[in-house]
Design an enzyme around this catalytic site. Structure first.
Site, PDB file in Angstrom:
ATOM      1  N   LYS A  97      10.814  15.268  -3.398  1.00 19.90           N
ATOM      2  CA  LYS A  97      11.060  13.993  -4.056  1.00 19.90           C
ATOM      3  C   LYS A  97      11.814  14.239  -5.363  1.00 19.90           C
ATOM      4  CE  LYS A  97       7.806  13.365  -7.624  1.00 19.90           C
ATOM      5  NZ  LYS A  97       8.056  12.723  -8.886  1.00 19.90           N
TER       6      LYS A  97
ATOM      7  N   LYS B 171       1.803   8.365 -19.958  1.00 23.15           N
ATOM      8  CA  LYS B 171       1.545   9.648 -20.620  1.00 23.15           C
ATOM      9  C   LYS B 171       1.077   9.425 -22.055  1.00 23.15           C
ATOM     10  CE  LYS B 171       4.647  12.679 -18.004  1.00 23.15           C
ATOM     11  NZ  LYS B 171       3.542  13.540 -17.562  1.00 23.15           N
TER      12      LYS B 171
ATOM     13  N   ASP C  30       9.067   8.398 -11.781  1.00 22.21           N
ATOM     14  CA  ASP C  30       8.341   9.655 -11.644  1.00 22.21           C
ATOM     15  C   ASP C  30       7.054   9.488 -10.850  1.00 22.21           C
ATOM     16  OD1 ASP C  30       7.726  12.436 -12.230  1.00 22.21           O
ATOM     17  OD2 ASP C  30       6.239  11.690 -13.649  1.00 22.21           O
TER      18      ASP C  30
ATOM     19  N   HIS D  97       3.703  15.118  -2.382  1.00 24.16           N
ATOM     20  CA  HIS D  97       2.456  15.890  -2.301  1.00 24.16           C
ATOM     21  C   HIS D  97       1.210  15.027  -2.490  1.00 24.16           C
ATOM     22  CE1 HIS D  97       3.228  16.061  -6.702  1.00 24.16           C
ATOM     23  NE2 HIS D  97       1.918  16.067  -6.791  1.00 24.16           N
TER      24      HIS D  97
ATOM     25  N   HIS E  81       4.505   8.259  -5.633  1.00 21.29           N
ATOM     26  CA  HIS E  81       3.090   8.608  -5.503  1.00 21.29           C
ATOM     27  C   HIS E  81       2.176   7.386  -5.398  1.00 21.29           C
ATOM     28  CE1 HIS E  81       4.462  12.549  -6.181  1.00 21.29           C
ATOM     29  NE2 HIS E  81       4.370  12.601  -7.484  1.00 21.29           N
TER      30      HIS E  81
ATOM     31  N   GLU F  61      -2.422   9.758 -18.060  1.00 21.13           N
ATOM     32  CA  GLU F  61      -2.556  11.146 -18.495  1.00 21.13           C
ATOM     33  C   GLU F  61      -2.608  11.250 -20.015  1.00 21.13           C
ATOM     34  OE1 GLU F  61      -0.022  13.959 -15.775  1.00 21.13           O
ATOM     35  OE2 GLU F  61       1.192  12.209 -16.271  1.00 21.13           O
TER      36      GLU F  61
END
Length: 453
Positions: free
Chosen positions: A134, A326, A221, A164, A226, A202
């Protein structure tokens, strides 16, 4: 079973930090085919010995395999300096008399098209496979273009589009909870569920990823790929069979039910923000625009929130919010299923009653259900039922590599699935680029902005 891997971009961080440690896990478990070989290729003027030393250092740092296993993996490696965009170089790298081969593109997305074009002239066979990391494209048009190249020029080998997040661990956690327990699937609908939040928050900042992250941002991202895949697992119907085709069919159909975001709701349903100077615990964090490698002119977001509607009777009226950010106070990665409140005649008589919330960990293997129990004097108390599944034996990449070696595409993104994800995200990115949704700010270590009322 595929017996050979050709790793394009072998000198990069992905190979030494994730891919070869995953190979070492499989080697330690005895799951690699006999004689398995890995041919590394990049534009680095390395010898095989240089490559082996580079990977050995990476395995020592990132692998938990035994010293003897790491040594065995290093012994599988050879290296050829290669221009991966040239058909002649790729053909020479693959060779004529070869076992079934997995060609792994551990490359920047800008190289996908020329490399795939070069591969198209290299006579890959039906028993070979191609793995593409990706992001698959950077918008709907580019994803469609890549799919056209694959369909027209590489129709023979199996194509593995990698995300993943779709490791067997996460998929099994959600699928088993839904379909192997009678208590959940009957209430998995708009009658009982009020809203769904899917979050990947995060405390980490850029951690050296500015080159990639500043060109992508939180939406591309994490959300576009995801979290969109996690959304599909929540939305999808039970597959008719537990096989690759059925499982991928229901994921694609799930994403097709998601309404395309409209310009009228963009400022209400999306949030974009970036962190300013602050502290996370004892760590002082500079403003995002002052981080090394960041170009302030790109106006990249470090927090993205997107609320989606679903045009399907099962989910009519239920908002699904996908959030990623983030430099926040703490990590939180989960799917939160929020059930509807009880009728007033019950909540009036039982002070303390709260709606149930089912939480499924995305990173940690937990399932939590807030449950109302009786308290003293006809009151109610909320207690959380907590279960933790057995930790996975392998990393996500080890699971995925094993599936690829067995030529099983169940846990990989299909071409139309990638296009559906971009179909949902494209209008948001265009609205943000046009300034229709203002960039907000939040101090590092503090909560991100709240949605508009």
């Amino acid at each position: 079973m595929i017996e050979r891997m050709v790793l394009l971009g072998a000198s990069g961080d992905l190979a030494s930090r994730l891919l070869l440690p995953a190979i070492a896990q499989l080697a330690q478990a005895g799951l690699l085919p006999p004689g398995f070989a890995i041919v590394g290729a990049s534009n680095a003027e390395w010898t095989t010995q240089d490559f082996r030393q580079h990977i050995a250092a990476g395995l020592e740092q990132h692998s938990t395999a035994s010293a003897s296993t790491r040594e065995a993996v290093v012994g599988m490696l050879t290296f050829q300096p290669t221009d991966v965009t040239q058909t002649e170089d790729i053909s020479r790298l693959l060779g004529d008399d070869r076992p079934d081969t997995l060609v792994y593109l551990a490359l920047p997305p800008s190289l996908f098209e020329p490399v795939l074009t070069a591969l198209a002239g290299s006579k890959l066979r039906r028993s070979d496979a191609v793995a593409i990391e990706k992001p698959f494209g950077n918008d709907l048009a580019s994803a469609r273009h890549l799919n056209e190249i694959l369909h027209l020029r590489l129709p023979e080998p199996t194509i593995f589009r990698i995300d993943h997040f779709l490791s067997s661990e996460l998929v099994r956690r959600v699928v088993a909870l839904r379909f192997l327990n009678r208590v959940f699937e009957p209430v998995w609908n708009a009658t009982q569920i009020e809203s769904v939040d899917i979050s990947w928050l995060e405390s980490l900042t850029l951690e050296g990823r500015a080159t990639y992250y500043d060109g992508a941002g939180a939406m591309k991202d994490m959300v576009q790929n995801h979290l969109m895949e996690a959304l599909a697992l929540v939305l999808m119907e039970q597959p008719a069979r537990i096989d690759a085709r059925s499982f991928r069919d229901v994921r694609v159909e799930a994403l097709r039910t998601v309404a395309t975001p409209t310009a009228e709701r963009m400022s209400r349903d999306t949030i974009r923000a970036r962190y300013t100077e602050g502290s996370i615990g004892s760590r002082q964090v500079p403003s995002y625009v002052n981080e090394p490698g960041v170009d302030p002119g790109r106006n990249t977001e470090t927090y993205a929130s997107l609320t989606l509607r679903v045009d399907y009777p099962r989910w009519a009226g239920v908002p699904f919010t996908l959030r990623s950010g983030k430099a926040l106070a703490e990590d939180a990665a989960e799917i939160a299923i929020r059930f509807r409140p009880l009728p007033a005649y019950l909540t009036d008589q039982w002070p303390g009653v709260e709606p149930n919330v089912l939480r499924i960990g995305l990173n940690e293997p937990y399932v939590r259900l807030s449950t109302t129990l009786n308290g003293p004097e006809k009151t109610a108390e909320v207690r959380e039922l907590h279960a933790t599944t057995t930790p996975p034996q392998f990393t996500a990449y080890a699971h995925l590599i094993l599936q690829m070696l067995h030529n099983d595409p169940m846990l990989f993104i299909r071409g139309d699935e990638a296009e559906e994800s971009w179909r949902i995200i494209d209008p948001v990115m265009k609205a943000w680029a046009a300034g229709q949704v203002p960039m907000q700010e939040y101090a590092a270590g503090h909560a991100p902005p709240d949605p508009a009322p």
